[in-house]
Design an enzyme around this catalytic site. Sequence first.
Site, mmCIF file in Angstrom:
data_model
loop_
_atom_site.group_PDB
_atom_site.id
_atom_site.type_symbol
_atom_site.label_atom_id
_atom_site.label_comp_id
_atom_site.label_asym_id
_atom_site.label_seq_id
_atom_site.Cartn_x
_atom_site.Cartn_y
_atom_site.Cartn_z
ATOM 1 N N ASP A 21 -2.581 -68.708 -48.245
ATOM 2 C CA ASP A 21 -2.278 -69.783 -47.297
ATOM 3 C C ASP A 21 -2.418 -71.091 -48.080
ATOM 4 O O ASP A 21 -3.502 -71.407 -48.569
ATOM 5 C CB ASP A 21 -3.300 -69.713 -46.158
ATOM 6 N N GLY A 43 6.121 -73.321 -39.242
ATOM 7 C CA GLY A 43 5.910 -72.812 -40.599
ATOM 8 C C GLY A 43 4.796 -73.513 -41.349
ATOM 9 O O GLY A 43 3.749 -73.852 -40.795
ATOM 10 N N VAL A 44 5.049 -73.750 -42.613
ATOM 11 C CA VAL A 44 4.034 -74.348 -43.479
ATOM 12 C C VAL A 44 3.763 -75.807 -43.069
ATOM 13 O O VAL A 44 2.631 -76.294 -43.153
ATOM 14 C CB VAL A 44 4.450 -74.192 -44.965
ATOM 15 N N ASP A 45 4.773 -76.471 -42.583
ATOM 16 C CA ASP A 45 4.647 -77.855 -42.104
ATOM 17 C C ASP A 45 3.620 -77.918 -40.962
ATOM 18 O O ASP A 45 2.684 -78.745 -40.978
ATOM 19 C CB ASP A 45 6.044 -78.304 -41.613
ATOM 20 N N TYR A 138 14.628 -72.406 -42.845
ATOM 21 C CA TYR A 138 15.882 -72.924 -43.407
ATOM 22 C C TYR A 138 16.760 -71.838 -44.042
ATOM 23 O O TYR A 138 17.872 -72.109 -44.489
ATOM 24 C CB TYR A 138 15.607 -74.058 -44.397
HETATM 25 N N1 AR6 Z 1 1.033 -71.083 -46.668
HETATM 26 C C1 AR6 Z 1 2.000 -70.721 -47.552
HETATM 27 N N2 AR6 Z 1 3.255 -70.422 -47.180
HETATM 28 C C2 AR6 Z 1 3.558 -70.491 -45.874
HETATM 29 C C3 AR6 Z 1 2.624 -70.857 -44.886
HETATM 30 C C4 AR6 Z 1 1.307 -71.166 -45.321
HETATM 31 N N3 AR6 Z 1 0.355 -71.526 -44.486
HETATM 32 N N4 AR6 Z 1 3.249 -70.832 -43.676
HETATM 33 C C5 AR6 Z 1 4.511 -70.439 -43.895
HETATM 34 N N5 AR6 Z 1 4.712 -70.221 -45.210
HETATM 35 P P1 AR6 Z 1 9.067 -72.735 -43.605
HETATM 36 P P2 AR6 Z 1 11.481 -74.092 -44.613
HETATM 37 C C6 AR6 Z 1 5.921 -69.804 -45.925
HETATM 38 O O1 AR6 Z 1 9.812 -72.214 -42.427
HETATM 39 O O2 AR6 Z 1 12.211 -72.801 -44.700
HETATM 40 C C7 AR6 Z 1 9.446 -76.304 -40.479
HETATM 41 O O3 AR6 Z 1 9.490 -76.212 -39.089
HETATM 42 C C8 AR6 Z 1 6.981 -69.039 -45.181
HETATM 43 O O4 AR6 Z 1 6.668 -67.656 -45.109
HETATM 44 O O5 AR6 Z 1 7.705 -73.268 -43.403
HETATM 45 O O6 AR6 Z 1 11.573 -75.054 -45.756
HETATM 46 C C9 AR6 Z 1 9.743 -77.699 -40.979
HETATM 47 O O7 AR6 Z 1 9.307 -78.697 -40.092
HETATM 48 C C10 AR6 Z 1 8.206 -69.297 -46.035
HETATM 49 O O8 AR6 Z 1 8.287 -68.379 -47.107
HETATM 50 O O9 AR6 Z 1 9.909 -73.921 -44.352
HETATM 51 C C11 AR6 Z 1 11.247 -77.674 -41.094
HETATM 52 O O10 AR6 Z 1 11.871 -77.975 -39.868
HETATM 53 C C12 AR6 Z 1 7.953 -70.680 -46.628
HETATM 54 O O11 AR6 Z 1 6.590 -70.980 -46.349
HETATM 55 C C13 AR6 Z 1 11.547 -76.268 -41.496
HETATM 56 O O12 AR6 Z 1 10.473 -75.465 -41.007
HETATM 57 C C14 AR6 Z 1 8.828 -71.774 -46.068
HETATM 58 O O13 AR6 Z 1 9.030 -71.563 -44.684
HETATM 59 C C15 AR6 Z 1 11.612 -76.102 -42.991
HETATM 60 O O14 AR6 Z 1 12.001 -74.785 -43.309
#
Ligand code: AR6
Length: 185
Positions: A21, A43-45, A138
Amino acid sequence: MIILFMEKEILGGLVVIKVGDITEEEVDAIVNAANSSLMGGGGVDGAIHRKGGPSILEECKKVRQTLYPNGLPTGKAVATNAGNLKAKYVIHTVGPVWYGGGSNEEELLKDAYKNSLELAEKLGCQTIAFPSISTGAYGYPKEKAAKVVYDLLKDYSKNPKLKQIRLVFFSQSDFETFMKVVGNE
Ligand code: AR6
């Protein structure tokens, strides 16, 4: 018994690949896969804002009022404080939405990583942690993203200014997808 490799060093130790994480990372800068609004999301955001607390959003709002009134363009990066996280900064970047590969996605994904690295250097950081930008909501195909990121970091490793770059994957299978790309080299 299955033995899982949860952490691996590549490119002469400059890059650490791990499962975890990202909000738990103790680094100078944690990169956020944000959206242009900088107002948070899933997600991560979502995880970064939840754990980091409201001071991050406060600074994002200031960024929107000053530097980027129309939102942070895809591929660009901006830094805020890291609130309660064990980091000095959160570097917010916006990866491309995957539209099938013909919409400059590769260049934009490279830009997101490159601009985050450059900003971290400017801020005097030595260590940085990246999530797998664009590969969640995304929809960027994970193997294609892994190739782009690996090639970029291989290039960066020729003349690195940062001491350590951590790629933090959220699942073992994402970690393995990346390692498969490394192994194919
Ligand atoms: N630690 C590490 N990786 C993570 C975590 C975490 N805590 N949580 C999720 N991931 P995403 P994007 C991974 O969707 O595709 C948001 O709503 C996840 O499994 O977070 O760039 C933003 O506000 C995946 O592999 O980001 C934008 O609207 C990776 O992080 C949109 O999502 C990226 O997934 C951005 O989409």
